[in-house]
Write an enzyme that holds these catalytic residues in place. Structure first.
Site, PDB file in Angstrom:
ATOM      1  N   ASP A 173       0.825  -1.210   0.000  1.00 16.21           N
ATOM      2  CA  ASP A 173       0.000   0.000   0.000  1.00 16.21           C
ATOM      3  C   ASP A 173       0.858   1.258   0.000  1.00 16.21           C
ATOM      4  O   ASP A 173       1.342   1.690   1.045  1.00 16.21           O
ATOM      5  CB  ASP A 173      -0.907  -0.031   1.235  1.00 16.21           C
ATOM      6  CG  ASP A 173      -1.920   1.100   1.233  1.00 16.21           C
ATOM      7  OD1 ASP A 173      -2.091   1.737   0.172  1.00 16.21           O
ATOM      8  OD2 ASP A 173      -2.530   1.347   2.284  1.00 16.21           O
ATOM      9  N   ASP A 370      -1.396   5.554  -5.523  1.00 19.04           N
ATOM     10  CA  ASP A 370      -1.845   4.695  -4.423  1.00 19.04           C
ATOM     11  C   ASP A 370      -2.078   3.267  -4.922  1.00 19.04           C
ATOM     12  O   ASP A 370      -3.133   2.954  -5.464  1.00 19.04           O
ATOM     13  CB  ASP A 370      -3.145   5.279  -3.840  1.00 19.04           C
ATOM     14  CG  ASP A 370      -3.660   4.471  -2.662  1.00 19.04           C
ATOM     15  OD1 ASP A 370      -2.923   3.606  -2.153  1.00 19.04           O
ATOM     16  OD2 ASP A 370      -4.804   4.714  -2.245  1.00 19.04           O
TER      17      ASP A 370
END
Ligand SMILES: *[C@@H]1O[C@H](CO)[C@@H](O)[C@H](O)[C@H]1NC(C)=O
Ligand SMILES: *[C@@H]1O[C@H](CO)[C@@H](O)[C@H](O)[C@H]1NC(C)=O
Ligand SMILES: *[C@@H]1O[C@H](CO)[C@@H](O)[C@H](O)[C@H]1NC(C)=O
Ligand SMILES: *[C@@H]1O[C@H](CO)[C@@H](O)[C@H](O)[C@H]1NC(C)=O
Ligand SMILES: *[C@@H]1O[C@H](CO)[C@@H](O)[C@H](O)[C@H]1NC(C)=O
Ligand SMILES: *[C@@H]1O[C@H](CO)[C@@H](O)[C@H](O)[C@H]1NC(C)=O
Ligand SMILES: *[C@@H]1O[C@H](CO)[C@@H](O)[C@H](O)[C@H]1NC(C)=O
Length: 514
Positions: A173, A370
Site C-alpha cells: 500500500d 496509491d
C-alpha cells in the site's frame, strides 16, 4: 479488498434477475488453472450477479481514502455551482439513466464502437473466481514478486518476520505507512478469530511487545493492536536491529475473514503518515545501509496480462528496493518529478489530462499514486469532463458507465511525457455479466459522499481538490519509483511486453539445455 458490502445488497436483486436469466457466462478457453509455476489459490467471494455492489464497495473505499487526503471539508471546497451546471447539462443531454433499475433497459444500440472487443471473458472469470495470481521470483536483485489479488484489486508481497522466520503475505500500500500483521491471539472485531492467516507472537523468540497501543483505519476496515519489535527481512535484505511495527489484536471483518488473501499490510508511503510513529521498512533498510537510497520501485501487474491468447503466461509483477529495474521501462520516457504531498503521500504533479489525445483543459492537477486503491477517484467536475469526451458514456446520477467496447485512451501528462491508460483498464466490470459488449462501470469515479473517518490523523493538514487519488487503473500502465532521500517520484512507460521477453529468455535457456 473484495469484501461484501451490506449497501450493495439493495441493487443485487435488480441486477441479479438479468444475470440469472442469462446464466453464468462461459469461461471459454480458460480451464480455470494457471500453470503450476504460478500457483493460484481461489476463493469464491464475489456473488456472480453482484457487479453493482462490488463497484460500489470500491468507489466507497477509494472515496474514504480520498476524503482523508483532502481533509473533512471536501464538499465545501468544491465549487458547487460549477458542479451542478455540469451535472444538469449531462442529465439533459444524455439518456436518463439516473435510476438503477434503468440500467437493465439501457439502449445499447447507439454504441459508438460496436466492433470493439468489449470486456474480456477471461477478465470476468478472474473477477468471479477471485484467484491470487502468484508472481515468479524476479531475477533482479533486491526484488520480490507482486502477486495479483483477483481482477487487479490489489497486490501482495511476501515478507519474512520473526525467529524462526515465517512468510507473511502483505498487501502493498503506497497510500499508507504502517507495517502490521495479526497477533497469535488476534480476535475478530465482532465475533470469532482472525481467520486462516499467518500470525506473529511469542512463538517467535525475538518477538517483543512494547505494550503501546496502536490502531489504523483504511478506506475499508480497521485494526487495533500493539506496537512490537521483531526481526524482519524482505527480498533477502535482513534488518539487523529489531524493526518496530504493529500487531493486530482486533481486526474488522475486512481483514479477519479467511477469504482475505493476505495477513497484513506493508505501507510504503512516507513515515509522516505512520500511525505507529515509526520508520517505515524502507527507511529502516536505508538507515542500516542495506540499500543505498530509500527507493521503492513498482511494476504493478495486470491480471489480463497473465493470459495471452488463452494461454497462461507469467505474472511479471515486481517490487524492487533501493533501485529501479532498467529492464522494466523505456528509458527515453522516464521523468522524475518532485513529490508535492505535504503530508507523506507520493503525489506527482500532472500538467494536463488528455482523452484520446485531446487536452481537456484540466491543468495543474496532481496524482497521489496509491497501489492500495483499485480505482482512480477525482472531484466530480474533473470526472465529468473526462467522461463527456468518451463516446457513449452515461451518468447514472452518481456513477459513470461507459461502453465496454470503448477504445478511448485517457492519459496523464507528467513532466511533458504522456502516460496513456490502456482502454481495458477503464472497465471495472460489466453492469450485466451477460453483456460483455454492453455497458461497464468506469474505473474512473467521482468521489462519493462519505463521512469523515474518526481516529485518524491522516490528511489533517488538508489537501487540494486538484489532487486526484490515482490507483491501479493508472499504475498498471507505468513503471514507477519513489525516492525518500530526494523526495522524488520517477515514472516511465513500461518496456514493451516484458512477459514475452521473459518467456523468450526461458525458451533460449531450454534450447541451451538441449
Ligand atoms: C428520469 O428518471 C427519473 C427516475 O426514473 C424520472 O423520475 C424522471 O422523470 C426521468 N426524466 C426523464 C426526462 O425521463
Ligand atoms: C476506435 O474505434 C473506432 C470506431 O470503431 C475506429 O474508427 C478507431 O480506429 C479506433 N481507434 C483506435 C485507436 O483503435
Ligand atoms: C517462504 O517462502 C519461500 C518462497 O516460496 C519458501 O522457499 C520458503 O520455504 C518459505 N519459508 C517458510 C518458513 O515457509
Ligand atoms: C508472551 O510473552 C509475554 C512477555 O514475555 C508474556 O507476558 C505473555 O504471558 C506471553 N503470552 C503467552 C500466551 O505465552
Ligand atoms: C524488549 O524491548 C524492551 C524495550 O525496548 C527492552 O528493554 C527489552 O530488553 C526487550 N526484550 C527483549 C527480550 O528483546
Ligand atoms: C521508447 O519510447 C519512445 C518514445 O515513445 C519510442 O519512440 C521508442 O520506440 C520506445 N522504445 C522502445 C524500445 O520501446
Ligand atoms: C480516437 O481517435 C481516433 C482517431 O482520431 C478516432 O478514430 C476514434 O474514434 C477516437 N476514439 C474515441 C473513443 O474517441
Amino acid at each position: 479488498m473484495a469484501v461484501f458490502s451490506p449497501a450493495g445488497v439493495l441493487l443485487l436483486s435488480v441486477l441479479g434477475l438479468a444475470a440469472c436469466a442469462l446464466g453464468r457466462p462461459n469461461p471459454l478457453s480458460w480451464d480455470g488453472h494457471w500453470p503450476t509455476t504460478s500457483p493460484v489459490h481461489s476463493e469464491h467471494h464475489v456473488k456472480d450477479t453482484d457487479t453493482s455492489a462490488t463497484y460500489h464497495q470500491h468507489v466507497q473505499r477509494a472515496s474514504r481514502r480520498y476524503s482523508r487526503v483532502l481533509g473533512s471539508s471536501v464538499e465545501k471546497r468544491f465549487n458547487q455551482a460549477v458542479i451542478e451546471n455540469a451535472v444538469s447539462h449531462l442529465q439533459e443531454t444524455q439518456a436518463n439513466a439516473s435510476a438503477p433499475v434503468n440500467l437493465l433497459i439501457l439502449d445499447e444500440s447507439n454504441n459508438p464502437n460496436p466492433e470493439g472487443s468489449g470486456f474480456s471473458p477471461i477478465g470476468l472469470e478472474i473477477a468471479l473466481v477471485q484467484p491470487v495470481i502468484r508472481a515468479e521470483q524476479p531475477r533482479q536483485p533486491n526484488s520480490i514478486g507482486l502477486d495479483i489479488q483477483a481482477n487487479d484489486i490489489g497486490y501482495i508481497a511476501t515478507v519474512q518476520i520473526g525467529t524462526p522466520p515465517k512468510n507473511f503475505s502483505l498487501f502493498v500500500d503506497s497510500g499508507s505507512s504502517d507495517l502490521w500483521v495479526g497477533h497469535e491471539e488476534c480476535k475478530g472485531y465482532d465475533v470469532g478469530d482472525c481467520g486462516a492467516h499467518t500470525f506473529l507472537g511469542n512463538s517467535s523468540t525475538t518477538f517483543n511487545n512494547t505494550g503501546d497501543p496502536w490502531h489504523i483505519r483504511y478506506g475499508a476496515g480497521f485494526v487495533l493492536g500493539k506496537i512490537v519489535t521483531d526481526l524482519v527481512s524482505i527480498a533477502g535484505l535482513q534488518l539487523k536491529a529489531p524493526h518496530k511495527f504493529g500487531v493486530a489484536m482486533e481486526e474488522s471483518p475486512e481483514f479477519a475473514s479467511s477469504k482475505v488473501p493476505y495477513d497484513g499490510f506493508l505501507g510504503t508511503a512516507k513515515s509522516h503518515l505512520s500511525q505507529q510513529h515509526a520508520p517505515t521498512l524502507i527507511e529502516a533498510l536505508r538507515n542500516e545501509g542495506l540499500v543505498k537510497e530509500g527507493i521503492v520501485s513498482y511494476h504493478i501487474p495486470r491480471a489480463l496480462d497473465t493470459m495471452k491468447a488463452g494461454v497462461p503466461v507469467k505474472n511479471v509483477g515486481e517490487l524492487t528496493l533501493g533501485a529501479m529495474n532498467p529492464a522494466k521501462f523505456n528509458a527515453s520516457t522516464l521523468v522524475t518529478v518532485r513529490n508535492v504531498s505535504p503530508t507523506g503521500f507520493w503525489e506527482a504533479p500532472v500538467d494536463e489530462v488528455r482523452v484520446n489525445g485531446t487536452s481537456i483543459g484540466l491543468a495543474r492537477r496532481s496524482a497521489i499514486l496509491d497501489t492500495g486503491s483499485t480505482l482512480l477517484v477525482a472531484p466530480k467536475v474533473d470526472v465529468s469532463a473526462i467522461h463527456m469526451l468518451i463516446p457513449g458514456s452515461l451518468y447514472t446520477g452518481t456513477r459513470w458507465i461507459i461502453p465496454c467496447t470503448t477504445n478511448a485512451t485517457i492519459s496523464l501528462v507528467i513532466s511533458g511525457q504522456e502516460f496513456p491508460i490502456d482502454s481495458r483498464d477503464l472497465l471495472f466490470l460489466p453492469l450485466n455479466m451477460g453483456r460483455l459488449k454492453g455497458y461497464c462501470w468506469s474505473s474512473i469515479s467521482e468521489m462519493q459522499g462519505v463521512s469523515k473517518p474518526k481516529g485518524t490523523n491522516i490528511g489533517k493538514t488538508g489537501g487540494k481538490t486538484t489532487s486526484w487519488l490515482v490507483g491501479d487503473v493508472f499504475l498498471k500502465n507505468v513503471y514507477f519509483s519513489t525516492n525518500l532521500d530526494r523526495d522524488t517520484i520517477s515514472i516511465a512507460r513500461l518496456a514493451e511486453q516484458p512477459d514475452l521477453a521473459a518467456s523468450e529468455a526461458t525458451e533460449l535457456e531450454d534450447k541451451a539445455a538441449n
